[in-house]
Write a protein that holds these residues in place. Structure first.
Motif, short mmCIF file in Angstrom:
data_model
loop_
_atom_site.label_atom_id
_atom_site.label_comp_id
_atom_site.label_asym_id
_atom_site.label_seq_id
_atom_site.Cartn_x
_atom_site.Cartn_y
_atom_site.Cartn_z
N ASP A 73 -15.06 -0.22 3.84
CA ASP A 73 -13.66 0.33 3.67
C ASP A 73 -13.60 1.73 3.76
O ASP A 73 -14.52 2.32 3.76
CB ASP A 73 -12.90 -0.49 2.48
N PHE A 74 -12.35 2.27 3.41
CA PHE A 74 -12.20 3.44 3.61
C PHE A 74 -12.92 4.18 2.47
O PHE A 74 -12.97 5.67 2.45
CB PHE A 74 -10.52 3.86 3.44
N VAL A 77 -15.60 5.51 3.96
CA VAL A 77 -15.54 6.31 5.04
C VAL A 77 -15.16 7.75 4.72
O VAL A 77 -15.46 8.67 5.33
CB VAL A 77 -14.39 5.85 6.09
N LEU A 78 -14.26 8.03 3.66
CA LEU A 78 -13.69 9.27 3.15
C LEU A 78 -14.86 10.34 2.92
O LEU A 78 -15.79 9.96 1.85
CB LEU A 78 -12.60 9.09 2.06
N LYS A 84 -6.98 11.25 0.16
CA LYS A 84 -6.74 9.95 0.79
C LYS A 84 -6.05 9.92 2.06
O LYS A 84 -5.28 9.23 2.43
CB LYS A 84 -5.79 9.09 0.06
N ILE A 108 -3.92 6.65 3.17
CA ILE A 108 -4.41 5.29 2.61
C ILE A 108 -3.32 5.23 1.45
O ILE A 108 -3.80 5.72 0.35
CB ILE A 108 -5.71 5.19 2.19
N ASN A 114 -7.72 -1.49 1.18
CA ASN A 114 -8.48 -0.14 1.33
C ASN A 114 -9.29 -0.33 2.72
O ASN A 114 -10.02 0.38 3.05
CB ASN A 114 -9.56 0.08 0.48
N TYR A 115 -8.69 -1.14 3.63
CA TYR A 115 -8.96 -1.33 4.94
C TYR A 115 -8.08 -0.83 5.94
O TYR A 115 -8.31 -1.04 6.98
CB TYR A 115 -9.42 -2.57 5.34
N ALA A 117 -5.33 2.54 7.06
CA ALA A 117 -4.76 3.87 6.75
C ALA A 117 -3.61 4.11 7.74
O ALA A 117 -3.82 3.73 9.07
CB ALA A 117 -5.94 4.98 7.13
#
Length: 775
Positions: A73-74, A77-78, A84, A108, A114-115, A117
């Motif tokens: 999820d993000f 990734v972040l 965000k 996001i 959280n998948y 954006a």
């Protein structure tokens, strides 16, 4: 045309939200570097973009739900978990200009999902000077702005009600004329947010003038060029930063050049910024379609702004014609952007379970590839069959698709016409076959066949290829080094013949070296290959996180770009091994000198140990050096070999160490050359340098059996048959050579480099006297 000219990332995995990563891509792109340096971040970002494009959907958000890239999820990734948002930069050939790119900002908004954006910002940027041409950003309304908007509405409502009440006393005629003063709406349309925009009118004017010359050329010559694909190819081969088809398809109808210039010159040389309301009604829909989301509203508002800010009108036969060129160019370029992303293809090194038969219901990447092989009849591909044979795999691939049973299998016809299941080959060959199939499918899928007329050949069918992009992860996996090198040739052909842009993650030095060779051989333009070297940010220090370079036209590259441990690792390992072997050799040599008796057997054993050690090395350079010092054509082959190994040892032995091994080899060269004079004269056991020296000195000094010098002794006959004047041989030098050779083997002596070089001078003088007098 390259599918992806530019790629940028911010706040994505290893790339921060300030500097990030932004690079121009070439036709063939090699991403390499240490593990955990970010190579996969670049690869996975492209795959994420591809997975985010939905069918029949123009505007897209970033979607991680498919998980083919395994990004999670993000939160995973972040780079900066507090920020965000993710920013990506990709090509945007507005007006057909490929020196522009678009930067898309995704936010996001909901921690529960959280998948996803959501698209929140659009910037069109000139890569030449980083100036922004357009920008559109959505933001939510603040509480203060919302309260202010409600106050304005209520105020206008009161004013409208007051006007309506005053009209009650109007006569009929007054009421008719007052109808143009429409009453203010009685309901409130809530303010949801703003699209804040900026337009650089001066920059747009410059861009319009930049493409005006081509547009004029197109109008004058459009009947000569039947296909825009051909124009695109001419522009690409001419290294022009321009895609003609995108501009032409963006303009509906035709515009006279003078009107084009009039509009461009009417634009002000300034940058204007403002904001546009986004209200609740913007999210409503009239049919059963789902309500638009913010990304779609942002996109439609951006088009509205462009339409309203650029009044491009012409008059024909008293009729005003509106040309929404700027809006249409933006729409068509956006459509081209989506098409580009959707044409990205990906091959990973993830191993699929081997099987003799696969179910077509699985929809795995491998099975889907086999389905397309059957669909596009790829078995006809000359490219595929040629490289099957070049890689020494077999004659052809056989895919058996049994639609009735929803089963599919794959086999190879070997060179002896035996059909063998793919499962019976190694994984490296399976991976290689997948690459070959994928390239061949892309070629067939993107091929356009046009009929063209040539003066010489008449009407002919010509194949054109729409550009595509193929990402390949570690294609060298489980492949022999020779095949890793051959991959480079295959990739060059795929790019040249089928316009397949390649993004390759690799650790293969052989692959990179082969690309260098292809460039040096003039089979490939060095500018078409770009190498990206990535570093782990924690270990990069003052070095950039990513360095990039093209291959020079002579095949060379700047090796300083690569950190220690890449190109030099094999050299370092080899040097380390050689150092270990050297130390072991000198240790053994020293022990042998000390422990053995002083005799010829000891020298023979030392010489044998030297041969064992020096045979490990490439002696070409030492051989050239000996060629400068000696007339090697008049010496025995083994004599030259001993001289070469002695010269090699001169370079291998470190200063301060014992150079006796080099002296032994030089002395050995003289001994071997002398042995050729004494066959049948001396017992082979007495072919020692001392015994041979004794005979030669008696001959030179006319002593003993050689006092008469009547030419009847075996030695005299041998010498006269080989030399013009055997009495001129420098036999007096043999004493120093013999003593030096014996001392080198003596346990109590250590010789430095100067001793060895002086000894070589004596050897050179003696052997020179032999070669000068030799018949």
């Amino acid at each position: 045309m390259k599918l992806i000219d530019i790629l940028g990332l911010k706040n994505f995995r290893i790339f921060d939200n300030i500097t990030g990563f932004k690079e121009e891509l070439s036709a063939i792109n090699l991403f390499t570097g240490a593990n955990n340096s970010g190579k996969s971040s670049v690869i996975k970002s492209l795959q994420m973009l591809k997975n985010s494009i939905k069918e029949n959907q123009n505007v897209f958000d970033l979607d991680l739900s498919l998980q083919e890239h395994l990004l999670g999820d993000f939160d995973n990734v972040l780079h900066d978990k507090e920020n965000k948002s993710v920013e990506t930069s990709i090509p945007f050939a507005f007006l057909g200009l490929s020196n522009l790119y678009i930067s898309l900002t995704f936010h996001i908004p909901d921690a529960r999902d959280n998948y996803k954006a959501k698209l929140r910002g659009i910037k069109v940027i000139d890569s030449q000077d980083s100036a922004v041409l357009f920008s559109f950003f959505y933001r939510d309304v603040t509480t203060e702005e919302n309260n202010e908007d409600i106050e304005i509405f209520e105020k206008r409502s009161r004013e409208s009600a007051s006007k309506a009440k005053s009209r009650e006393s109007y006569t009929l005629q007054e009421q008719i004329f007052a109808q143009e003063d429409y009453p203010f709406p009685s309901f409130y349309n809530p303010l949801m947010g703003y699209v804040e925009w900026q337009i650089n009118f001066g920059k747009l004017k410059a861009k319009l003038n930049e493409v005006e010359e081509f547009y004029q050329f197109y109008l004058e010559n459009k009947n000569k060029y039947r296909w825009l694909e051909k124009m695109d190819e001419v522009a690409y081969n001419g290294h022009m930063n321009f895609v003609p088809s995108i501009l032409i398809k963006s303009i509906k109808g035709e515009i006279e050049i003078n009107e084009w210039n009039t509009f461009a010159n009417s634009l002000p040389d300034e940058i204007i910024s403002d904001k546009s309301d986004v209200r609740e009604i913007d999210f409503e829909t009239d049919d059963f379609a789902p309500a638009p989301e913010i990304a779609e509203v942002l996109y439609s508002k951006s088009l509205d702004i462009l339409r309203s800010k650029f009044k491009w009108e012409t008059t024909e036969e008293n009729e005003t014609i509106k040309h929404n060129v700027i809006e249409n160019c933006f729409k068509n370029t956006w459509k081209s952007l989506v098409q580009r992303i959707s044409t990205i293809n990906y091959l990973s090194t993830v191993k699929e379970q081997n099987s003799r038969v696969y179910s077509t219901a699985s929809n795995s990447p491998f099975v889907n590839l086999l389905k397309e092989y059957d669909k596009y009849e790829v078995y006809h591909s000359r490219f595929l069959n040629e490289y099957l044979q070049k890689f020494d795999i077999g004659k052809r691939i056989n895919v058996n698709y049994q639609l009735k049973y929803q089963m599919i299998s794959i086999s190879i016809t070997t060179f002896d016409d035996f059909e063998r299941d793919l499962v019976d080959f190694g994984y490296g060959i399976k991976q290689l076959i997948l690459i070959l199939i994928q390239i061949s499918i892309l070629a067939e899928r993107n091929k356009i066949t046009r009929e063209e007329y040539h003066d010489e050949h008449g009407s002919v069918m010509v194949d054109y290829y729409n550009p595509s992009l193929l990402i390949i992860e570690e294609p060298e996996a489980n492949l022999h080094p020779k095949w890793q090198s051959l991959l480079a040739e295959m990739f060059e052909r795929a790019n040249q013949n089928f316009k397949i842009q390649l993004v390759i993650e690799t650790h293969s030095e052989y692959l990179i070296r082969k690309f260098q060779t292809l460039v040096a051989e003039k089979k490939l333009d060095g500018n078409k290959v770009k190498i990206f070297y990535l570093r782990n940010k924690r270990n990069a220090g003052d070095l950039p996180q990513m360095s990039s370079l093209n291959i020079d036209q002579d095949g060379s590259i700047d090796y300083k770009v690569f950190d220690s441990g890449f190109f030099d690792e094999s050299n370092n390992l080899e040097l380390s091994l050689l150092n270990i072997q050297r130390d072991q050799f000198f240790d053994d040599f020293k022990k042998l000198k000390i422990s053995e008796e002083e005799n010829e057997n000891k020298i023979t054993e030392l010489e044998s140990r030297i041969d064992e050690y020096t045979n490990k090395f490439d002696s070409q350079f030492s051989r050239r050096e000996i060629g400068f010092l000696f007339n090697t054509s008049k010496l025995e082959v083994k004599t030259v070999d001993y001289l070469v190994s002695g010269q090699l040892l001169l370079g291998l032995i470190e200063d301060g160490s014992d150079f006796s091994p080099a002296m032994l080899q030089f002395g050995r060269a003289v001994e071997y050359e002398l042995k050729q004079l004494f066959p049948g004269i001396l017992d082979p056991l007495r072919h020692t340098i001392g015994a041979m020296q004794s005979h030669l000195l008696r001959f030179t000094n006319q002593q003993g059996e050689y006092a008469a010098r009547n030419g009847t002794s075996a030695l005299e006959i041998a010498l006269n048959s080989r030399f013009h004047h055997p009495e001129n041989l420098r036999t007096n030098l043999i004493e120093n050579i013999r003593v030096g050779r014996n001392d080198a083997a003596h346990s109590g002596t250590i010789h430095n480099k100067q001793d060895a070089e002086t000894y070589l001078v004596d050897v050179q003088e003696f052997l020179e006297s032999l070669t000068n007098e030799r018949k």
